[in-house]
Write a protein that holds these residues in place. Structure first.
Motif, mmCIF file in Angstrom:
data_model
loop_
_atom_site.group_PDB
_atom_site.id
_atom_site.type_symbol
_atom_site.label_atom_id
_atom_site.label_comp_id
_atom_site.label_asym_id
_atom_site.label_seq_id
_atom_site.Cartn_x
_atom_site.Cartn_y
_atom_site.Cartn_z
ATOM 1 N N LEU B 142 76.329 47.376 20.587
ATOM 2 C CA LEU B 142 76.349 48.483 21.535
ATOM 3 C C LEU B 142 75.135 49.369 21.333
ATOM 4 O O LEU B 142 74.735 49.655 20.209
ATOM 5 C CB LEU B 142 77.626 49.302 21.322
ATOM 6 C CG LEU B 142 78.044 50.183 22.483
ATOM 7 C CD1 LEU B 142 78.591 49.336 23.611
ATOM 8 C CD2 LEU B 142 79.071 51.198 22.035
ATOM 9 N N ARG B 143 74.521 49.770 22.436
ATOM 10 C CA ARG B 143 73.440 50.749 22.347
ATOM 11 C C ARG B 143 74.011 52.082 21.909
ATOM 12 O O ARG B 143 75.175 52.400 22.158
ATOM 13 C CB ARG B 143 72.761 50.920 23.700
ATOM 14 C CG ARG B 143 71.818 49.810 24.023
ATOM 15 C CD ARG B 143 71.075 50.117 25.301
ATOM 16 N NE ARG B 143 70.548 48.891 25.877
ATOM 17 C CZ ARG B 143 69.388 48.361 25.528
ATOM 18 N NH1 ARG B 143 68.634 48.933 24.617
ATOM 19 N NH2 ARG B 143 68.982 47.236 26.087
ATOM 20 N N ALA B 144 73.161 52.876 21.309
ATOM 21 C CA ALA B 144 73.609 54.158 20.743
ATOM 22 C C ALA B 144 74.189 55.068 21.819
ATOM 23 O O ALA B 144 75.084 55.859 21.567
ATOM 24 C CB ALA B 144 72.438 54.838 20.058
ATOM 25 N N SER B 145 73.686 54.919 23.022
ATOM 26 C CA SER B 145 74.043 55.875 24.068
ATOM 27 C C SER B 145 75.340 55.518 24.789
ATOM 28 O O SER B 145 75.776 56.254 25.661
ATOM 29 C CB SER B 145 72.925 55.941 25.086
ATOM 30 O OG SER B 145 72.713 54.648 25.613
ATOM 31 N N GLU B 146 75.939 54.400 24.427
ATOM 32 C CA GLU B 146 77.079 53.925 25.209
ATOM 33 C C GLU B 146 78.393 54.134 24.465
ATOM 34 O O GLU B 146 78.409 54.352 23.261
ATOM 35 C CB GLU B 146 76.899 52.432 25.517
ATOM 36 C CG GLU B 146 75.690 52.133 26.371
ATOM 37 C CD GLU B 146 75.882 52.581 27.806
ATOM 38 O OE1 GLU B 146 77.041 52.617 28.252
ATOM 39 O OE2 GLU B 146 74.896 52.915 28.470
ATOM 40 N N GLU B 147 79.443 54.011 25.203
ATOM 41 C CA GLU B 147 80.747 54.058 24.573
ATOM 42 C C GLU B 147 81.565 52.846 25.028
ATOM 43 O O GLU B 147 81.262 52.239 26.069
ATOM 44 C CB GLU B 147 81.504 55.339 24.926
ATOM 45 C CG GLU B 147 81.893 55.470 26.371
ATOM 46 C CD GLU B 147 82.843 56.649 26.573
ATOM 47 O OE1 GLU B 147 83.465 56.722 27.622
ATOM 48 O OE2 GLU B 147 82.940 57.492 25.651
#
Lengths: 540, 540, 540
Positions: B142-147
């Protein structure tokens, strides 16, 4: 007033533009692409709401005064209806017009309307303009933001509406002639007892059709050379310039045994010459990396430019030649590989094709099926090379047949005919294959593919006749050749170019988002006298 | 107040936002990608610092009020821990849930938490979202910006964590069975005196393994169909859907002579059917130019989609069939060429692979080595075609072996197993080759490649067992299937899409630079009441 | 002052910048690319008008103070003319310099001028920098905005000016030796009565030439290793590193029968080793997707990297080997296909080649003609494979000959020699072909192609001698290796990178349009003290 530095004016200009921004941002709900596209191009609104411009001046929004040149252009269309707007595409009038204009000075130019502005720019109608101004899989629909040189509300002269893609009809019918000849002469289809007369009848029809189409198009070349040239520079249409020669090759390939058995090889050389010339031109453009580079203009219709090679190789080999056919097969193979990879990749730069799939994709089937027959003729047997080729064609055929949503986005055009000959090609390749591998499956496949191909051509023929005689819209105004050289508004050039490109769309979206701010610039460019008035409340 | 025009409010709004801008610009030191990315997405900071959001409301920066829908989404995760968040992926509960929801109205929806918001959006989880939200060579981080939709801190149900790439284990083991069968039966490896029992043992293990893996995955299909569907739309995972069928083909190819000598061709047709269906689907997506176009989704794991063809052709030819194998070989060849060129070009749009090279590249070796064997079987001899194929495989093998930095970025995952069968494939192709060209070099090469391949599989087996039994992290939470449909913040959609694309990065950098200005827009959109208060000091 | 919130300063800063914006926007008439590019990069103007920077400080526009480091860099060039600027490229001085520097501290570094800043950065001269700083089809011309590390007004040491492309001369002459050998020994050219002495003479010349070129370049390796390394990382030059080995292969292929008939196969292994190593390096870079990925560095000179394979295969097969030649042919074929497609597509990322076509395109002819000969040697006959290959070469040859505008953009450089051997290659392939297909056309073609090739080489030889002895500019300063690591101005990195890319250009144009606004940001970053002064009129 002198107590305030110039900066204050600017700041207050911002105020009023700020309101604009606010209004604009309320419009920002992306309800439709067309509307949202226009949101930062105010003058476009006028070009939409009154394309013919009669009450033009009353509705101009404050501060967005159109450039005089545009106004003149429109007015020249309106005020001088007596001088034909089609003159600019007419071969002789233009030439004569210019000569006389040199004698009589500006009077003649004015009489011709905007014609006098043409010559210099016509030369440089770039591929960008076509992509900018047109859309659709055949780049033949005008974008909402563009205008055409010729009057859209009138029916243009027949020759101007007669496109090069008319040759596609000949492709469809003459390939049927070949198919029925093959059906009548193949050992594997003996059980169908196909009469050679069908071939004869279809062939005669094709000859007549090709002759008529050739004659009319030649008239267009003579009388509206500018229109022909614009078709030639059109990134999709250029490929249809192969169609006349492929149609002639088809005619020679499908010649009934009762007409002649032996053809002079001289014929082959004559027919292959224009194909070679066109190929040197087009492949050179692909490679040289200019505006017409392959990564930009790639489109299934490019297949037409390699199909000619394989058909030529096939004909040459069946005439008993050895080296010539291999030469054309080699060139075709090299460029087909490039094309196949490019089209399969769907580079981000190729966005022309719409989501609703289109018969245009059937051209994918054409090249491998024709290549398969050519190689079989060259090699003398239907070996692994031919089989691999024809299996690729079959796979693509079924893959497309399954995934195509035929009944969506169905908009008939003459170009559809070009998409029928691949079906016929695949059917012929299957007959050839069934000559080698004789079993129930290949026979069934042969009968099935031949039926589908004949039914499709039949259906298309009926549709064409209906459009020609009943609906009378077989040849609509050919918008694609009448786009103007310059865009109306000074929007960034890439704003539309690859409308489908999502990267660009995103930037576009970004620009829209940034839009309110753009007003600041506009405002800052306004003359001080205007902004001073707005600034006055602040000075109290 | 009424003495001041509305513009003044705006101007003063700008004042306060100007401070923000100033503060932001001081943050502009690009110390790390993660930090700098966040610099213009203030709300993201909160999503990082308190992903579970308990004290969420206190820390919201002035003026950046998150959208209610997001807040609700988070709160629904927190406030209702009793209703399982996994329900949204559960086949039955979802279906029943919706039916009952239609009966009982909103109450049921609330009980299910965010589930009620899902159905409509789940349908349209686009390929963009996968690229946006995930990173890594297998797009599984997962990218840091996602949830994620499912709770990250809990261990999810086993079936939800069980990915389609589990079939890779079967690929690795069953290809070993084929290799040892070939070693035992080849004339060139007689000197090794390999017992056919190794083949028998490995084959039985593979059969058991494939059976188990199939059963478990079928359970997933039954109970968590939504999860399977999300794997199917995942641009990398989709390729692993070929793995079950390739594994079955491997089993049939590796069947010990003592078990059976003759297999019914019916088996071949059954096994090739799903492969053809998947191919029509995937190749159609490549070609049609939608979101899953090849120039976007190109990744070494695409090789799995052509390997099936060659393995099928190989099996068919060894069963004595003629046309079927050539058909699959032809399709495989055509698409392999497209794939090879595309992957070698490394288009600017394919940025997924990280700098530290990865076993994923070994899939490059798979296709040519399997193609070499298939062609040898079809042709009946190891001719130039087979040699060219196997030499390409060998060159790629050594090229990768030299340039790969194996011990960098080593992060074990089940997908690694898929990268072992290419080694085995190259080893088998070399055995075949050494049957034709018998000398010390080919024998050495054969022994070397077989050893490397067996050792790799052995090492991987040990690693897998350790991860399964000791570390108990063989099946971590499968983040890739649980990404949310919408991004949290309304950053431009392309902001992340091609994080590695330098053009985009540059634009991104540009945007960051422009960032302070964006505040102006935000400010100008604020209701006047807010800005009036800020403006008051100026009015004095 | 305390009565005004900080925002007021900002607003007034905007005022003055607004004026700037206005001034800038008046400059916005896009009269020429060079001017318009500079319109938003004010400091660039100074770097143009006074590249040597003597009166540098007087002309700096307000507010754009160059970074101290740049100033130092320039001054160090000017103030310390006694220490040689070439030291930074010198193998020994650098090594020793650094060692002594470690002993003596900063004094030595200062004495060496900017040399002390080098070591760390030299390591990371990225491919971006080459594309940023250089232009032209061989990336050997400095962009207007860049500066070089070495003094442009002096003539540099000979070894620094001696590029790897000097080996091209050997390619041209030694391929002629092969052609005349083939002419003397072929049955189809018996009627020309070519003496084998021409081959002997040319071969001896080639041997001497290769020896001289090798010696000099080895001196460069020894004395200016940094310069060699920079050539090695240069995205175009790297391909010329194949030239020495191809030249040696040509020498062995063209060895006169009177010198020796039998060559030891050991020679072949020795010559192919560096080619394999270079290929693993370069193809690995293409594939791995880093900065040197194929879609970026694709250029016709890449053909040199596949030609070596085919020449090697040809030599190996003529030495009687079997497997080795097929191995190299296979690798060459696989990568040639990738290259051919990539170069034909002209991806949007490859914009290096200028519109005026260039002999560089003739390298397109090289690979298929050499491949044709290699396959004929491997197969033992000039079969369809060889024919297809040689026909592709012939088509490309004529296509280029027709479309190339030879007398436009004619700027002689050593690299031209590399573009003559494809002509010779095509001539040799045609001789081979005429041995199989003996008729008037093939004989005429043979004589024609051989004449053209010899005349071209002759003309180039004369030109080279004139440039070497009369004009004395055969080896101009090799700008390509002396670019600085950092750009002078902090323009966005992608601003120049793909200068020709129209998408990027459009964004560039957009940026220019947005430019006035950028000032706001600059202004907002200014210290308050400055803006306070401007704000004062408003406070009254």
């Amino acid at each position: 007033m002198p107590a305030y530095p110039s900066g204050v004016h600017l700041e207050n200009t911002k105020v009023s533009s700020g309101n604009n921004a606010d209004a604009n941002s309320r419009n920002y709900i992306p309800n439709s692409a067309a509307t949202s596209k226009n949101s930062n191009v105010p003058t476009k609104f006028c070009s939409h709401s009154m394309p013919k411009g009669s009450t033009f001046n009353e509705t101009i929004p404050n501060g967005t005064i159109p450039k005089p040149s545009n106004l003149k252009l429109r007015n020249s269309n309106i005020d001088k209806p007596k001088s034909s707007p089609f003159n600019s595409f007419r071969t002789w009038s233009e030439k004569f017009g210019r000569q006389i204009s040199n004698l009589h000075g500006k009077h003649w130019e004015t009489a011709l309307g905007m014609d006098s502005q043409q010559p210099a720019e016509v030369e440089v109608l770039s591929v960008d303009r076509y992509f900018d101004a047109l859309e659709g899989p055949e780049l033949d629909t005008l974008r909402a933001s563009e205008e055409v040189l010729l009057p859209e509300d009138k029916i243009w002269p027949f020759l101007l509406r007669y496109p090069i893609s008319s040759f596609s009809i000949s492709l469809g019918i003459s390939s049927q002639a070949i198919m029925w000849k093959t059906l009548a002469t193949s050992t594997s289809t003996k059980f169908l007892h196909v009469s050679p007369d069908i071939n004869l009848m279809l062939w005669c029809t094709s000859v007549a059709l090709v002759a008529i189409v050739f004659c009319i198009y030649n008239l267009k070349v003579i009388f509206y050379f500018e229109a022909v040239r614009r078709e030639y520079y059109h990134p999709i249409r250029i490929n249809f310039f192969f169609a006349p020669w492929i149609a002639l090759l088809f005619l020679v390939l499908g010649v009934p045994p009762s007409v002649t058995q032996n053809l002079h090889t001289c014929l082959w050389y004559i027919l292959m010459t224009p194909i070679v010339c066109l190929e040197i031109k087009i492949y050179g453009q692909w490679m040289s990396g200019g505006q017409r580079r392959l990564s930009w203009v790639a489109n299934p219709s490019n297949h037409l430019s390699v199909v000619g090679n394989f058909v030529g190789a096939s004909l040459g080999a069946s005439m008993g030649m050895k080296e010539g056919p291999v030469f054309f097969f080699a060139i075709g193979l090299a460029h087909y590989r490039v094309l196949f990879v490019t089209l399969y990749q769907r580079l981000p730069t190729n966005e022309t094709l719409p989501k609703e799939l289109h018969p245009v994709f059937f051209l994918f089937v054409a090249a491998p099926s024709v290549a398969s027959m050519a190689w079989a003729k060259i090699q003398g047997s239907f070996d692994y090379g031919s089989r691999i080729s024809s299996f690729i064609a079959l796979f693509l055929y079924f893959s497309l047949a399954i995934s195509l949503n035929f009944f969506r986005g169905f908009r008939f055009s003459l170009a559809w005919w070009a998409y029928t000959f691949p079906m016929t090609g695949a059917a012929i390749a299957t007959i050839r294959y069934s000559n080698v591998v004789k079993n129930a499956i290949t026979k069934t496949l042969t009968v099935f593919l031949c039926s589908v191909s004949t039914l499709t051509v039949g259906a298309l023929l009926v549709t064409t006749i209906i459009h020609a005689s009943v609906l009378r819209d077989l040849f609509p105004n050919d918008i694609a050749i009448a786009i103007s050289e310059r865009r109306i508004k000074s929007t960034p050039r890439w704003y539309h170019r690859r409308g489908g490109s999502s990267d660009m769309k995103d930037i576009e979206q970004y620009l829209k988002y940034r839009n309110p701010d753009d007003k600041d610039i506009d405002a800052s460019l306004k003359p001080p006298s205007l902004t001073d008035q707005d600034a006055s409340p602040c000075s109290r």
